[in-house]
Enzyme design. Structure first.
Site: not given
Length: 375
Positions: A123-124, A126, A158, A241, A354
């Site tokens: 997953q691109g 951040s 990840s 997710e 977060s």
């Protein structure tokens, strides 16, 4: 035909044997380096028997399981101590996104290979200047003839080092700001112009990565949704997710807690009270997940991330001075399970959104409070 717990339990007992028996308990956050190739083989074995993508609709290669059947599958999988899955991002994030928002051609191209575990995804999202605030994404893509040409940097990606493809949020409208002008692109990882640099973590392992795109290319038709409309697609992906699979995750949490209780001094009243509180909180998490049926992801993320981080801290108190001793700091294998839990769980309240971002989402989208001022 309905799928029962006994059917799932029996299948796992019959197949998690022989060359797969040694995989029990391996893998997962902070431990993705453990027997990766063997776990990949196991997951392809699952696929050959129809046990990958069980929640997907039947017409897209899944089993079309009901919510209760999905709960049964994930919990029984965890109770069997089966190895951590390697294709979570493809199966649980990109797959549902394509099923809901992809073109027929995109579904035909990618869904069968995700289900068969023939292509792995990362997953691109951040970036160094856009962590949980994805509206600040600066990675850009421009159309040149019939291809998107991508330039920029992603971080905390990840499993990028083993991925074949990446779903990338990139800015495709020059001069756009915020949520506007972003596109959701499907980009092959194994090409010139893509560089992956592993990030060494506190645990000594490297499952997170930096990814640099320097003129990387993907076909013009590999944009999900409309060009410039990628924000809505990215938010849809994030909604998938933290679904029902978190109930299986909680089985693992309970196992960790029970093992920690077995190590604790029964005469330490304060410690026993803290362990009892952790058990009550875990029961509350399960009740919440079942009641909301996975429809309240921000609250669920806050609950489990904070709980797991506190469990890591509690593990250090249980083990006392011994928790501070390691053989060296050159490999994740130098840490015992409790040290690894403590160190890696520091990230639980950050990755995947977060705590601060989750609270903003709850305040704005659930409670209807005014949006936070953003300069």
């Amino acid at each position: 035909m309905a799928v029962t717990r006994s059917e799932i339990r029996r299948w796992l007992a019959e197949h998690l044997v022989g060359r797969f028996a040694g995989l029990k308990g391996l893998g997962g956050p902070g431990r993705e380096h453990e027997a990766f190739e063997q776990r990949l083989e196991w997951e392809r074995h699952l696929a050959a028997h129809g046990w990958t993508c069980p929640a997907w609709p039947v017409e897209h290669g899944g089993r079309g399981l009901t919510f209760d059947e999905q709960v049964a599958f994930h919990e029984e999988y965890a109770l069997a101590d089966a190895p951590a899955r390697v294709n979570h991002l493809g199966e649980n994030l990109l797959g549902p996104t394509l099923i809901d928002l992809g073109t027929p051609e995109q579904k035909a191209r990618f869904l069968p290979k995700i289900r068969a575990v023939e292509e792995l995804w990362c997953q691109g999202y951040s970036e160094p200047g856009a962590g949980s605030d994805l509206a600040s994404v600066s990675t850009s893509a421009r159309l040149v003839d019939d291809e998107w040409v991508i330039t920029g940097q992603k971080v905390w990606t990840s499993l990028a080092h083993v991925a074949d493809w990446c779903f990338v949020l990139a800015r495709t409208t020059p001069g756009s700001v915020g949520h506007k002008g972003l596109s959701y692109l499907l980009v092959p990882m194994r090409q010139p112009g893509v560089e992956v640099r592993p990030i060494r973590q506190l645990t000594g392992t490297s499952e997170f990565n930096e990814v640099f795109f320097d003129g990387a290319r993907t076909s013009a038709d590999l944009v999900v949704g409309e060009p410039g409309g990628g924000w809505a697609v990215a938010m849809a992906t994030l909604a998938y997710e933290r679904g029902v699979s978190t109930l299986g995750q909680q089985v693992g949490f309970r196992r960790e807690l029970e093992d920690l209780v077995a190590l604790a001094d029964p005469e330490d009243v304060v410690l026993q009270e803290q362990l009892a509180r952790a058990a009550v909180e875990l029961s509350v998490m399960r009740s919440h997940a079942l009641r909301t049926r996975g429809s309240d992801p921000s609250v669920s993320k806050l609950l489990w991330a904070g709980w797991h981080r506190r469990l890591g801290e509690l593990a250090m108190r249980v083990r006392g001075g011994e928790s501070m001793i390691v053989k060296s700091t050159t490999s994740g294998d130098d840490l015992d399970r409790w040290q690894r839990l403590f160190l890696f769980s520091r990230a639980d309240t950050i990755y995947g959104g977060s705590d601060e971002i989750q609270r903003n989402i709850i305040a704005e989208r659930v409670l209807g409070l005014p949006r936070e001022a953003r300069g």
